[in-house]
Design a protein around this motif. Structure first.
Motif, PDB file in Angstrom:
ATOM      1  N   THR A  60       0.842  -1.197   0.000  1.00 60.63           N
ATOM      2  CA  THR A  60       0.000   0.000   0.000  1.00 60.63           C
ATOM      3  C   THR A  60       0.878   1.248   0.000  1.00 60.63           C
ATOM      4  O   THR A  60       0.669   2.174  -0.794  1.00 60.63           O
ATOM      5  N   LEU A  61       1.882   1.260   0.900  1.00 63.66           N
ATOM      6  CA  LEU A  61       2.763   2.418   1.004  1.00 63.66           C
ATOM      7  C   LEU A  61       3.518   2.636  -0.312  1.00 63.66           C
ATOM      8  O   LEU A  61       3.666   3.752  -0.791  1.00 63.66           O
ATOM      9  N   LYS A  62       3.967   1.535  -0.867  1.00 57.38           N
ATOM     10  CA  LYS A  62       4.730   1.598  -2.123  1.00 57.38           C
ATOM     11  C   LYS A  62       3.848   2.141  -3.256  1.00 57.38           C
ATOM     12  O   LYS A  62       4.335   2.870  -4.130  1.00 57.38           O
ATOM     13  N   THR A  63       2.563   1.796  -3.249  1.00 58.83           N
ATOM     14  CA  THR A  63       1.656   2.294  -4.283  1.00 58.83           C
ATOM     15  C   THR A  63       1.444   3.800  -4.107  1.00 58.83           C
ATOM     16  O   THR A  63       1.462   4.561  -5.070  1.00 58.83           O
ATOM     17  N   GLU A  64       1.301   4.222  -2.848  1.00 59.80           N
ATOM     18  CA  GLU A  64       1.114   5.649  -2.582  1.00 59.80           C
ATOM     19  C   GLU A  64       2.369   6.459  -2.881  1.00 59.80           C
ATOM     20  O   GLU A  64       2.308   7.632  -3.190  1.00 59.80           O
ATOM     21  N   LYS A  65       3.528   5.812  -2.701  1.00 62.89           N
ATOM     22  CA  LYS A  65       4.795   6.535  -2.813  1.00 62.89           C
ATOM     23  C   LYS A  65       5.723   5.718  -3.710  1.00 62.89           C
ATOM     24  O   LYS A  65       6.616   5.018  -3.218  1.00 62.89           O
ATOM     25  N   PRO A  66       5.540   5.790  -5.017  1.00 58.02           N
ATOM     26  CA  PRO A  66       6.274   4.899  -5.932  1.00 58.02           C
ATOM     27  C   PRO A  66       7.788   5.083  -5.872  1.00 58.02           C
ATOM     28  O   PRO A  66       8.529   4.153  -6.198  1.00 58.02           O
ATOM     29  N   GLU A  67       8.259   6.260  -5.432  1.00 58.13           N
ATOM     30  CA  GLU A  67       9.715   6.471  -5.396  1.00 58.13           C
ATOM     31  C   GLU A  67      10.374   5.776  -4.196  1.00 58.13           C
ATOM     32  O   GLU A  67      11.594   5.702  -4.105  1.00 58.13           O
ATOM     33  N   LEU A  68       9.547   5.247  -3.291  1.00 60.04           N
ATOM     34  CA  LEU A  68      10.091   4.484  -2.152  1.00 60.04           C
ATOM     35  C   LEU A  68      10.831   3.250  -2.676  1.00 60.04           C
ATOM     36  O   LEU A  68      10.340   2.545  -3.547  1.00 60.04           O
ATOM     37  N   VAL A  69      12.042   3.008  -2.133  1.00 59.64           N
ATOM     38  CA  VAL A  69      12.763   1.787  -2.500  1.00 59.64           C
ATOM     39  C   VAL A  69      12.538   0.762  -1.397  1.00 59.64           C
ATOM     40  O   VAL A  69      12.819   1.021  -0.227  1.00 59.64           O
ATOM     41  N   LEU A  70      11.997  -0.396  -1.792  1.00 62.64           N
ATOM     42  CA  LEU A  70      11.718  -1.449  -0.812  1.00 62.64           C
ATOM     43  C   LEU A  70      12.660  -2.620  -1.083  1.00 62.64           C
ATOM     44  O   LEU A  70      12.680  -3.167  -2.183  1.00 62.64           O
ATOM     45  N   GLY A  71      13.456  -2.975  -0.067  1.00 67.63           N
ATOM     46  CA  GLY A  71      14.450  -4.034  -0.275  1.00 67.63           C
ATOM     47  C   GLY A  71      14.356  -5.130   0.757  1.00 67.63           C
ATOM     48  O   GLY A  71      13.814  -4.949   1.850  1.00 67.63           O
ATOM     49  N   MET A  72      14.874  -6.287   0.391  1.00 65.19           N
ATOM     50  CA  MET A  72      14.916  -7.409   1.324  1.00 65.19           C
ATOM     51  C   MET A  72      16.338  -7.968   1.345  1.00 65.19           C
ATOM     52  O   MET A  72      16.978  -8.085   0.298  1.00 65.19           O
ATOM     53  N   CYS A  73      16.824  -8.274   2.535  1.00 66.01           N
ATOM     54  CA  CYS A  73      18.149  -8.876   2.643  1.00 66.01           C
ATOM     55  C   CYS A  73      18.104  -9.920   3.755  1.00 66.01           C
ATOM     56  O   CYS A  73      17.029 -10.255   4.241  1.00 66.01           O
ATOM     57  N   GLY A  74      19.247 -10.449   4.165  1.00 65.87           N
ATOM     58  CA  GLY A  74      19.259 -11.419   5.256  1.00 65.87           C
ATOM     59  C   GLY A  74      19.073 -12.849   4.782  1.00 65.87           C
ATOM     60  O   GLY A  74      19.152 -13.152   3.586  1.00 65.87           O
ATOM     61  N   CYS A  75      18.810 -13.734   5.732  1.00 66.46           N
ATOM     62  CA  CYS A  75      18.872 -15.172   5.455  1.00 66.46           C
ATOM     63  C   CYS A  75      17.817 -15.669   4.462  1.00 66.46           C
ATOM     64  O   CYS A  75      18.077 -16.578   3.692  1.00 66.46           O
ATOM     65  N   MET A  76      16.612 -15.080   4.460  1.00 69.57           N
ATOM     66  CA  MET A  76      15.593 -15.554   3.514  1.00 69.57           C
ATOM     67  C   MET A  76      16.000 -15.306   2.068  1.00 69.57           C
ATOM     68  O   MET A  76      15.621 -16.052   1.176  1.00 69.57           O
TER      69      MET A  76
END
Ligand code: SAH
Ligand code: SF4
Ligand code: F3S
Length: 490
Positions: free
Chosen positions: A108-124
């Protein structure tokens, strides 16, 4: 997954992992951030959400260090963030479920704010099935990187900011050891210090040897220098980190220097408290016990995961010790350090675990009397040998065993804490209690939480506290001023 991504990636595979080479590990220095990347984060804010163990907490401190060198500042909330990184844990299914829930929610946040960078790291990120699921179902994620390429973050982030495609870089093989990584430590009193990375134990239930790669020890001089620097900066406590700290130094080809030697050298550094986690019972040697018995800044608390009290279960877990060997070790430790506090990890409901086998775990708990325990229901992890074992134990039975185990542990914890009634303990005062700002909260050398009323200037200092009200998980007490302490002769 396209070919480009596959280049970086192989699924967890026991056979392949066990064959991992004995090639020498090089020690590299972290490259200074290139000038053109130093301003990428100017005016931008980051938020890191951390799951899992202390290793991940400390990795997040490194990630924060790198981001701040790139000009990013810390955000107070998701809404004001320009970059959100989720540092994930793969140890049990519920840890993964939480992360998927979080990624879904952030859409939802990413849709409202497309310039947001969402990342995943770590063991998964080190699991192919997870990366595939994100690629298929969570296209709003911009960046995935693994546990072996944190130092590549500046380049990956730059790419993610420029590219419309998801940027995925996961090295299935561990890299070298990178020294001088920048860090933003969360706490000014207590610091985490890595002494080694990876794990070669391959307990049959565990995903860590796949997500963290083979064992690699940092050079003693690098560890000692880091601890010395922390002491100089006024830190009061360090916790040395490794999945199996007792294997420290086994991989050195140029010297014979093991965990006991490291502890003996750290003992001479002027930092008041030194802890370590986690130690595997199998490699816990006599020299280490001898060194720990010298005490000083080496605290009398050892976290010693038993996992089970039954020999057949220990065997199929590939823990490589027996109940008898474990008890012998506990005995030796208690003889050398009579007031030692032992804590443990236990898994219940291992594939095929019978009632009798479970009762052996209960009896081990009664025999050792750990001060506290982290207890878990076994969770199958894809790609591990245990996930292929036949399991006819119903989930309800596993839950009921966990409950019985916890009840027993609570009883023991309460009894152990009760023994402290009236005693004066040394507390490193960490801050105000979460529940009541008039109460201060800190920890004993044995890592027990103590709450007491006292002046705020004690925060960050050592205080003496008389235990007046021991509880199951915490201790309540009264501050003993230095003058009174001298009168008691303490
Ligand atoms: N390196 C540490 C363990 C790290 S994982 C050690 O060997 O002590 C922390 C704990 O999680 C383990 O001790 C174990 O009790 C638990 N654990 C690991 N894998 C698990 C699984 N598949 N299911 C349930 N618990 C697990
Ligand atoms: Fe996992 Fe065993 Fe290694 Fe601990 S020692 S991280 S439980 S494989
Ligand atoms: Fe979890 Fe990875 Fe630590 S699986 S427990 S974050 S090493």
């Amino acid at each position: 997954m396209n070919e480009e991504m596959r280049r970086y990636f192989t699924p967890p595979d026991l056979k392949a992992a066990k064959k991992r080479g004995k090639e020498k590990i090089s020690v590299l220095e972290f490259d200074p951030i290139p000038d053109e990347m130093k301003e990428i984060g100017n005016g931008r804010k980051y938020l890191i959400k951390t799951y899992g163990c202390q290793m991940n907490v400390h990795d997040s401190e490194t990630i924060a260090g790198i981001l701040e060198q790139m000009g990013y500042g810390p955000a107070e909330s998701e809404e004001e963030s320009d970059l959100i990184l989720i540092n994930t844990c793969a140890i049990r299914e519920n840890a993964e479920d939480k992360v998927f829930g979080e990624i879904g929610r952030l859409k939802t946040l990413k849709t409202e704010k497309p310039e947001l960078v969402l990342g995943m790291c770590g063991c998964m990120s080190q699991e192919e099935s997870v990366v595939n699921r994100i690629l298929q179902k969570h296209q709003h994620v911009d960046l995935i990187f693994g546990t072996h390429n944190i130092h590549r973050l500046p380049h990956l982030l730059k790419e993610a900011l420029m590219s419309k495609e998801m940027v995925v870089e996961v090295w299935s093989k561990e890299g070298d050891i990178v020294e001088n990584l920048p860090k933003v430590r969360e706490d000014g009193l207590k610091a985490w210090v890595n002494i080694m990375y990876g794990c070669d134990k391959f307990c049959t239930y565990c995903i860590v040897p796949y997500t963290r790669g083979k064992e690699r020890s940092r050079r003693p001089e690098d560890v000692l220098n880091e601890v010395r620097q922390l002491a100089r900066k006024g830190y009061r406590e360090v916790t040395l980190l490794g999945q199996n700290v007792n294997a420290y130094g086994k991989d050195f080809t140029d010297r014979n220097y093991r965990f006991g030697d490291l502890m003996d050298d750290i003992r001479k550094i002027g930092i008041p408290r030194v802890r370590f986690t986690t130690s595997h019972p199998r490699d816990f040697d006599d020299h280490l016990i001898e060194v720990l018995a010298k005490r000083g800044n080496l605290v009398e608390h050892i976290h010693l995961p038993a996992q089970s009290g039954n020999n057949e279960i220990l065997k199929i877990m590939a823990r490589k010790y027996t109940r008898e060997r474990f008890l012998e070790l506990v005995d030796k430790i208690k003889k050398a350090i009579p007031d030692v506090v032992l804590t443990t990890d236990i898994i219940v409901g291992y594939p095929g675990e019978t009632e009798e086998q479970f009762e052996d775990t209960l009896s081990l708990m009664r025999e050792v009397e750990f001060d506290s325990a982290f207890t878990f229901i076994y969770s199958p992890r894809e790609g591990t040998p245990a996930a292929r074992m036949k399991d006819d134990v119903p989930h309800e039975v596993k839950k009921e065993r966990l409950h019985r185990l916890n009840r027993l542990q609570d009883e023991i914890s309460r009894k152990k804490n009760e023994a402290l009634r009236g005693q004066v303990v040394e507390v490193l005062v960490e801050g105000e209690s979460k529940k009541d700002p008039d109460i201060l909260s800190g920890r004993t050398r044995t890592n027990k939480v103590v709450n007491f009323r006292g002046p705020k200037h004690l925060i960050g200092e050592f205080a003496h506290v008389r235990i007046t009200e021991p509880r199951t998980w915490t201790l309540n007490g009264e501050w003993v001023e230095e003058a009174d302490l001298r009168q008691v002769g303490g």
